[in-house]
Scaffold this motif. Structure first.
Motif, PDB file in Angstrom:
ATOM      1  N   ALA A   1       0.788  -1.226   0.000  1.00 14.81           N
ATOM      2  CA  ALA A   1       0.000   0.000   0.000  1.00 14.81           C
ATOM      3  C   ALA A   1       0.824   1.282   0.000  1.00 14.81           C
ATOM      4  O   ALA A   1       0.512   2.234  -0.719  1.00 14.81           O
ATOM      5  N   THR A   2       1.861   1.336   0.840  1.00 21.02           N
ATOM      6  CA  THR A   2       2.599   2.587   0.991  1.00 21.02           C
ATOM      7  C   THR A   2       3.890   2.317   1.762  1.00 21.02           C
ATOM      8  O   THR A   2       4.228   1.164   2.036  1.00 21.02           O
ATOM      9  N   SER A   3       4.574   3.381   2.113  1.00 25.35           N
ATOM     10  CA  SER A   3       5.829   3.263   2.845  1.00 25.35           C
ATOM     11  C   SER A   3       5.855   4.277   3.976  1.00 25.35           C
ATOM     12  O   SER A   3       5.507   5.445   3.777  1.00 25.35           O
ATOM     13  N   PHE A   4       6.284   3.825   5.151  1.00 24.15           N
ATOM     14  CA  PHE A   4       6.417   4.726   6.290  1.00 24.15           C
ATOM     15  C   PHE A   4       7.865   5.197   6.431  1.00 24.15           C
ATOM     16  O   PHE A   4       8.464   5.146   7.493  1.00 24.15           O
ATOM     17  N   VAL A   5       8.386   5.652   5.303  1.00 24.66           N
ATOM     18  CA  VAL A   5       9.700   6.279   5.249  1.00 24.66           C
ATOM     19  C   VAL A   5       9.522   7.762   5.538  1.00 24.66           C
ATOM     20  O   VAL A   5       8.460   8.336   5.271  1.00 24.66           O
ATOM     21  N   HIS A   6      10.550   8.404   6.083  1.00 24.70           N
ATOM     22  CA  HIS A   6      10.452   9.834   6.364  1.00 24.70           C
ATOM     23  C   HIS A   6      10.121  10.596   5.078  1.00 24.70           C
ATOM     24  O   HIS A   6      10.737  10.357   4.036  1.00 24.70           O
ATOM     25  N   PRO A   7       9.135  11.494   5.119  1.00 24.36           N
ATOM     26  CA  PRO A   7       8.726  12.235   3.920  1.00 24.36           C
ATOM     27  C   PRO A   7       9.867  12.966   3.217  1.00 24.36           C
ATOM     28  O   PRO A   7       9.804  13.193   2.003  1.00 24.36           O
TER      29      PRO A   7
ATOM     30  N   PRO B   1      11.210   1.422   7.344  1.00 25.34           N
ATOM     31  CA  PRO B   1      12.669   1.445   7.282  1.00 25.34           C
ATOM     32  C   PRO B   1      13.357   1.331   8.639  1.00 25.34           C
ATOM     33  O   PRO B   1      14.544   1.007   8.710  1.00 25.34           O
ATOM     34  N   ASN B   2      12.623   1.608   9.701  1.00 18.73           N
ATOM     35  CA  ASN B   2      13.233   1.668  11.026  1.00 18.73           C
ATOM     36  C   ASN B   2      12.127   1.553  12.081  1.00 18.73           C
ATOM     37  O   ASN B   2      10.949   1.358  11.745  1.00 18.73           O
ATOM     38  N   GLU B   3      12.506   1.691  13.356  1.00 17.96           N
ATOM     39  CA  GLU B   3      11.516   1.534  14.420  1.00 17.96           C
ATOM     40  C   GLU B   3      10.458   2.627  14.403  1.00 17.96           C
ATOM     41  O   GLU B   3       9.297   2.395  14.738  1.00 17.96           O
ATOM     42  N   ARG B   4      10.849   3.825  14.013  1.00 11.46           N
ATOM     43  CA  ARG B   4       9.866   4.903  13.918  1.00 11.46           C
ATOM     44  C   ARG B   4       8.820   4.580  12.847  1.00 11.46           C
ATOM     45  O   ARG B   4       7.621   4.776  13.054  1.00 11.46           O
ATOM     46  N   GLY B   5       9.276   4.055  11.734  1.00  7.36           N
ATOM     47  CA  GLY B   5       8.337   3.641  10.697  1.00  7.36           C
ATOM     48  C   GLY B   5       7.420   2.536  11.180  1.00  7.36           C
ATOM     49  O   GLY B   5       6.224   2.519  10.878  1.00  7.36           O
ATOM     50  N   LEU B   6       7.973   1.600  11.951  1.00  5.13           N
ATOM     51  CA  LEU B   6       7.154   0.529  12.503  1.00  5.13           C
ATOM     52  C   LEU B   6       6.116   1.089  13.465  1.00  5.13           C
ATOM     53  O   LEU B   6       4.955   0.655  13.458  1.00  5.13           O
ATOM     54  N   ASP B   7       6.496   2.052  14.308  1.00  9.31           N
ATOM     55  CA  ASP B   7       5.551   2.684  15.221  1.00  9.31           C
ATOM     56  C   ASP B   7       4.365   3.269  14.450  1.00  9.31           C
ATOM     57  O   ASP B   7       3.203   3.111  14.856  1.00  9.31           O
ATOM     58  N   ARG B   8       4.671   3.951  13.354  1.00 13.46           N
ATOM     59  CA  ARG B   8       3.600   4.561  12.544  1.00 13.46           C
ATOM     60  C   ARG B   8       2.688   3.501  11.945  1.00 13.46           C
ATOM     61  O   ARG B   8       1.456   3.656  11.927  1.00 13.46           O
ATOM     62  N   ALA B   9       3.286   2.400  11.473  1.00 12.78           N
ATOM     63  CA  ALA B   9       2.491   1.329  10.880  1.00 12.78           C
ATOM     64  C   ALA B   9       1.617   0.648  11.932  1.00 12.78           C
ATOM     65  O   ALA B   9       0.435   0.365  11.696  1.00 12.78           O
ATOM     66  N   LEU B  10       2.177   0.388  13.108  1.00 13.94           N
ATOM     67  CA  LEU B  10       1.413  -0.244  14.173  1.00 13.94           C
ATOM     68  C   LEU B  10       0.252   0.625  14.629  1.00 13.94           C
ATOM     69  O   LEU B  10      -0.841   0.130  14.919  1.00 13.94           O
ATOM     70  N   ALA B  11       0.496   1.928  14.672  1.00 13.54           N
ATOM     71  CA  ALA B  11      -0.554   2.850  15.119  1.00 13.54           C
ATOM     72  C   ALA B  11      -1.768   2.824  14.203  1.00 13.54           C
ATOM     73  O   ALA B  11      -2.894   3.101  14.645  1.00 13.54           O
ATOM     74  N   LEU B  12      -1.552   2.462  12.939  1.00 11.65           N
ATOM     75  CA  LEU B  12      -2.652   2.424  11.976  1.00 11.65           C
ATOM     76  C   LEU B  12      -3.214   1.019  11.786  1.00 11.65           C
ATOM     77  O   LEU B  12      -4.105   0.806  10.971  1.00 11.65           O
ATOM     78  N   GLY B  13      -2.672   0.057  12.526  1.00 14.18           N
ATOM     79  CA  GLY B  13      -3.218  -1.293  12.469  1.00 14.18           C
ATOM     80  C   GLY B  13      -2.723  -2.141  11.317  1.00 14.18           C
ATOM     81  O   GLY B  13      -3.414  -3.095  10.913  1.00 14.18           O
ATOM     82  N   ALA B  14      -1.544  -1.843  10.789  1.00 14.60           N
ATOM     83  CA  ALA B  14      -0.994  -2.666   9.715  1.00 14.60           C
ATOM     84  C   ALA B  14      -0.716  -4.075  10.223  1.00 14.60           C
ATOM     85  O   ALA B  14      -0.303  -4.267  11.370  1.00 14.60           O
ATOM     86  N   HIS B  15      -0.941  -5.068   9.381  1.00 12.91           N
ATOM     87  CA  HIS B  15      -0.718  -6.469   9.747  1.00 12.91           C
ATOM     88  C   HIS B  15       0.510  -7.066   9.068  1.00 12.91           C
ATOM     89  O   HIS B  15       0.969  -8.138   9.464  1.00 12.91           O
TER      90      HIS B  15
END
Length: 314
Positions: free
Chosen positions: A59-65, A94-108
């Protein structure tokens, strides 16, 4: 060709009965656009891909904009896809911050993006290969603790624009590290499109020798030298059943200027249907989706199959 605009199915020996297509157009494709595609168009693109029968759509990427401004709307886009049932929507972290963002939105499902070469690791992640693996270790560990499925992308598996041909043993080492880290599956990337079928089968055989099972491997080919389908067939002959592709052939790599477009999903589906291999994809709907997206981007689709089917309809 059949009246419905599909190839005649003539099965070949030694191929899997079904292939799972890992659709990357909405992420890998659109991240390479010079302009930013509106969030609503991205959401419609994913919905249309799902309607065409694709069951795994990155769907997308949680990389820094700052690094990938084309995907800066990840937080806005992902909730717009919540109505899709039975569709896996992996996201790049890409990193733990990206994972935090993904988890917050319920990514599986999440994916990390490693390199087989030092030069590309430096260009893409500003780290050595081992430093990048160390960065991914807590990401993968935390993702698994949260019961997420984790994919490990590995770029430059066959050739590197700075280093040239990449030794098979070098690729195998990083693949083994990603699996040992806890990745559920690997995606072997031919980032600059230089692989040929013998090279593909050699790498797959060596991975098996080193304890990496074929059912944990996916392939991700670029069509720079027109070899993507030939390389895919070589992988299928080896038993690989997961193939990455991009609707309409969108995408490349922003950090490797010699990388051209991904294997077009339509071209892949045409070949697989001709071989009698099930994908669950409606080629007509998929082709129409890519033609629609090409209109949104203001240029013709690079996919030969999209162009051929669209021409027939006119």
């Amino acid at each position: 060709m059949t009246a419905a605009g599909l190839p005649m199915a003539v099965p070949a020996q030694g191929l899997p009965p079904r292939v799972r297509i890992h659709e990357v157009g909405a992420r890998d494709g659109l991240q390479n656009e010079k302009g930013v595609v509106p969030t609503e168009i991205k959401a419609e693109f994913v919905h249309r891909l799902a309607d065409a029968g694709l069951a795994t759509i990155e769907a997308t990427s949680f990389v820094h904009p700052k690094w990938v401004p084309q995907l800066a709307d990840a937080e806005q886009l992902f909730p717009l896809l919540g109505d899709l049932q039975g569709v896996h929507l992996p996201v790049l972290v890409p990193n733990e911050r990206g994972l935090d963002r993904a988890l917050a939105l319920g990514a599986h499902r999440v994916a990390v993006f490693a390199s087989a070469t030092e030069s590309f690791a430096k260009a893409n992640l500003n780290r050595t290969v081992d430093e990048a693996l160390a960065m991914f270790d807590p990401v993968v560990s935390r993702a698994r603790e949260s019961e997420l499925h984790v994919r490990g992308y590995l770029s430059m598996c066959f050739g590197d624009p700075w280093e040239g041909p990449v030794p098979v043993a070098q690729v195998v080492r990083v693949c083994r590290a990603l699996l040992d880290m806890g990745c559920d599956e690997l995606s072997l990337g031919d980032t600059i499109g230089v692989a040929t079928p013998g090279h593909v089968q050699s790498l797959l055989a060596e991975l098996n020798e080193e304890g990496v099972p074929t059912d944990r491997i996916g392939v991700h080919f670029h069509d720079t030298y027109g070899q993507a389908l030939a390389n895919t067939l070589a992988a299928l002959q080896h038993g690989v059943t997961t193939v990455d592709a991009s609707a309409g052939g969108l995408g490349g790599c922003p950090y490797a200027k010699s990388a051209t477009g991904n294997l077009a999903t339509e071209d892949l589906v045409w070949m697989l249907q001709g071989l009698g291999i099930d994908t669950g994809v409606d080629l007509g709907r998929l082709s129409a989706t890519s033609a629609w997206m090409a209109d949104q981007l203001g240029r013709p689709s690079p996919s030969r199959t999209v162009r051929a089917l669209t021409h027939q309809e006119q």
